[in-house]
Design a protein around this motif. Structure first.
Motif, short mmCIF file in Angstrom:
data_model
loop_
_atom_site.label_atom_id
_atom_site.label_comp_id
_atom_site.label_asym_id
_atom_site.label_seq_id
_atom_site.Cartn_x
_atom_site.Cartn_y
_atom_site.Cartn_z
N ALA A 174 -2.25 1.75 1.47
CA ALA A 174 -3.19 1.69 2.55
C ALA A 174 -3.00 0.58 2.96
CB ALA A 174 -4.44 2.42 1.60
N SER A 175 -3.45 -0.42 2.35
CA SER A 175 -3.83 -1.69 3.03
C SER A 175 -2.14 -1.82 3.94
CB SER A 175 -4.22 -2.48 2.15
OG SER A 175 -4.15 -4.09 2.50
N ILE A 176 -1.16 -1.91 2.41
CA ILE A 176 0.37 -2.07 2.87
C ILE A 176 0.82 -1.32 4.14
CG2 ILE A 176 2.70 -1.99 2.60
CD1 ILE A 176 2.37 -2.36 -0.89
N VAL A 177 0.21 -0.14 5.09
CA VAL A 177 0.57 0.27 5.83
C VAL A 177 -0.03 -0.39 6.95
CG1 VAL A 177 0.36 2.65 7.70
CG2 VAL A 177 1.68 2.81 4.79
N TRP A 178 -1.82 -0.38 6.27
CA TRP A 178 -2.84 -1.54 7.96
C TRP A 178 -2.25 -2.26 8.27
CZ3 TRP A 178 -5.51 -0.29 11.34
CH2 TRP A 178 -6.43 -1.97 12.62
N GLN A 179 -1.63 -3.95 7.21
CA GLN A 179 -0.81 -4.48 7.22
C GLN A 179 0.20 -4.76 8.46
OE1 GLN A 179 -0.72 -7.61 4.14
NE2 GLN A 179 -2.31 -6.15 2.64
N ARG A 180 1.19 -3.51 7.92
CA ARG A 180 2.74 -3.04 8.94
C ARG A 180 2.05 -2.90 10.30
NH1 ARG A 180 7.44 -2.97 6.69
NH2 ARG A 180 7.10 -3.40 3.91
N LEU A 181 0.96 -2.56 9.74
CA LEU A 181 0.67 -2.12 12.13
C LEU A 181 0.08 -3.13 12.61
CD1 LEU A 181 -0.73 1.58 11.58
CD2 LEU A 181 1.56 1.31 12.80
N ARG A 182 -0.30 -3.63 12.31
CA ARG A 182 -1.64 -5.10 12.73
C ARG A 182 0.01 -6.23 12.97
NH1 ARG A 182 -5.70 -7.34 9.48
NH2 ARG A 182 -4.49 -7.72 8.08
#
Length: 362
Positions: free
Chosen positions: A128-136
């Motif tokens: 979930a952290s990776i997905v959030w980092q990619r979106l940001r």
């Protein structure tokens, strides 16, 4: 020219961005420009006096940036804080009519969907952290549409920037060195001790080379707790020594006496340690990363790509002093030609002036 630099300051961290921006600010001030440094996350209380103005800046805070702009009235802003709050900062500067020059400091800075790799189990929380980092990352990447210019420290990254006016300007380092003494021959590893720097590979290299009359010295602040074992002599080979954090001048002195700089980091921007080694005439053995293709292209060392190859390259270098001497001479010559602080600061000043004049219609 009035220049506003936005970056974290070395009063808070001794990393590549902080060292580079302090050096640039000093050189730009020496060239006669009015330099104001907006220090991300504030100025440390212990910060010594500087030849440039210094005040705090909160990334992503419109009020903080507005206060800086009102106090400095810059002709141009040089942002070197990765993509953190890039879109919001770029949009605000565009609205204020102040040209922004974005400076690349890492491979992630030219990747729209980047994230910070860690050696950790792929748990749901981590994913979930990776997905959030990619979106940001992608959201902030879109802010480059409002950048008036971009500077890349690595020639291979320049063309990956979606900015029309862009330029490659190499980083630089100061040459001053604190003398260093060690009782045996040694190779050095210099970086912050954290995941993508892969310090464990250097320890493994030391273990594989235990038969050599050679020590392996690791220098850098322990950032990742999972590498605390590196500071425990009971858990590392007898020929390995952790020396902790050192100043750039102390690192220069250590590298001047090293038979080679060993680099095990993942592909990044353009490590200061490469520049420091070349300035001191020290060949570089890089496991995975060849910045700008210079190490192999200019004959400054080797990039074997595997631990087996790294071991062979090190043993080969030690067995052939004349080959090492030739690499050392090429490294020093390359540093002289491409990594001089004053010359590169002048190139940056010329680029910033061109961006500012174009934006103002002069």
């Amino acid at each position: 020219m009035r220049i506003l630099i936005l970056a974290q300051h070395l009063g808070r961290a001794l990393g590549g961005i902080e060292i580079q921006c302090d050096l640039l600010a000093r050189e730009l001030a020496a060239l006669g420009h009015t330099v104001h440094y907006g220090a991300a996350h504030g100025v440390a209380a212990s910060t010594a006096a500087t030849p440039y103005a210094l005040s705090g800046w909160t990334p992503g805070s419109p009020a903080s940036l507005a206060q800086l702009l009102g106090a400095t009235s810059p002709d141009v802003v040089y942002l070197r804080h990765n993509k953190i709050a890039l879109r919001r900062t770029a949009a605000q500067l565009r609205e204020a009519g102040v040209p922004l020059v974005f400076a690349v400091s890492s491979l992630q800075d030219v990747q729209p969907w980047s994230y910070h790799r860690k050696h950790a189990a792929p748990t749901p929380r981590r994913l979930a952290s990776i997905v959030w980092q990619r979106l940001r990352s992608r959201w902030n990447w879109s802010g480059l549409r409002w950048a008036a210019g971009a500077v890349s420290l690595n020639p291979h990254y320049t063309e990956r920037l979606p900015v029309a006016r862009r330029i490659h300007i190499p980083d630089a380092m100061e040459r001053s060195a604190v003398p260093f003494q060690w009782p045996r021959r040694y190779v050095a590893w210099v970086a912050q001790v954290k995941d993508y720097k892969n310090p464990g590979d250097f320890v493994e290299l030391a273990r594989r080379c235990a038969d050599l009359d050679l020590d392996f010295l690791l220098v850098g602040a322990l950032i990742s707790p999972r590498y605390a074992w590196i500071a425990d002599p009971k858990r590392t080979p007898a020929n390995f020594h952790y020396l902790g954090q050192r100043t750039p001048a102390q690192v220069n002195g250590l590298l001047a006496g090293a038979l080679a700089l060993v680099h095990t980091c993942d592909p990044e921007g353009f490590g200061n340690n490469f520049i420091q080694a070349w300035q001191q005439g020290t060949p570089t053995l890089s496991l995975r990363f060849d910045p700008g293709g210079l190490i192999e292209g200019e004959g400054l060392g080797a990039v074997p790509g595997s631990l087996d190859g790294l071991e062979r390259a090190l043993r080969g270098l030690l067995a052939d002093p004349s080959r090492r001497a030739a690499m050392a001479a090429r490294a020093r010559r390359h540093a002289d030609e491409h990594h001089d602080p004053r010359r590169n600061a002048q190139r940056l000043a010329d680029f910033l002036a061109d961006v500012a004049q174009t934006r103002s219609g002069a």
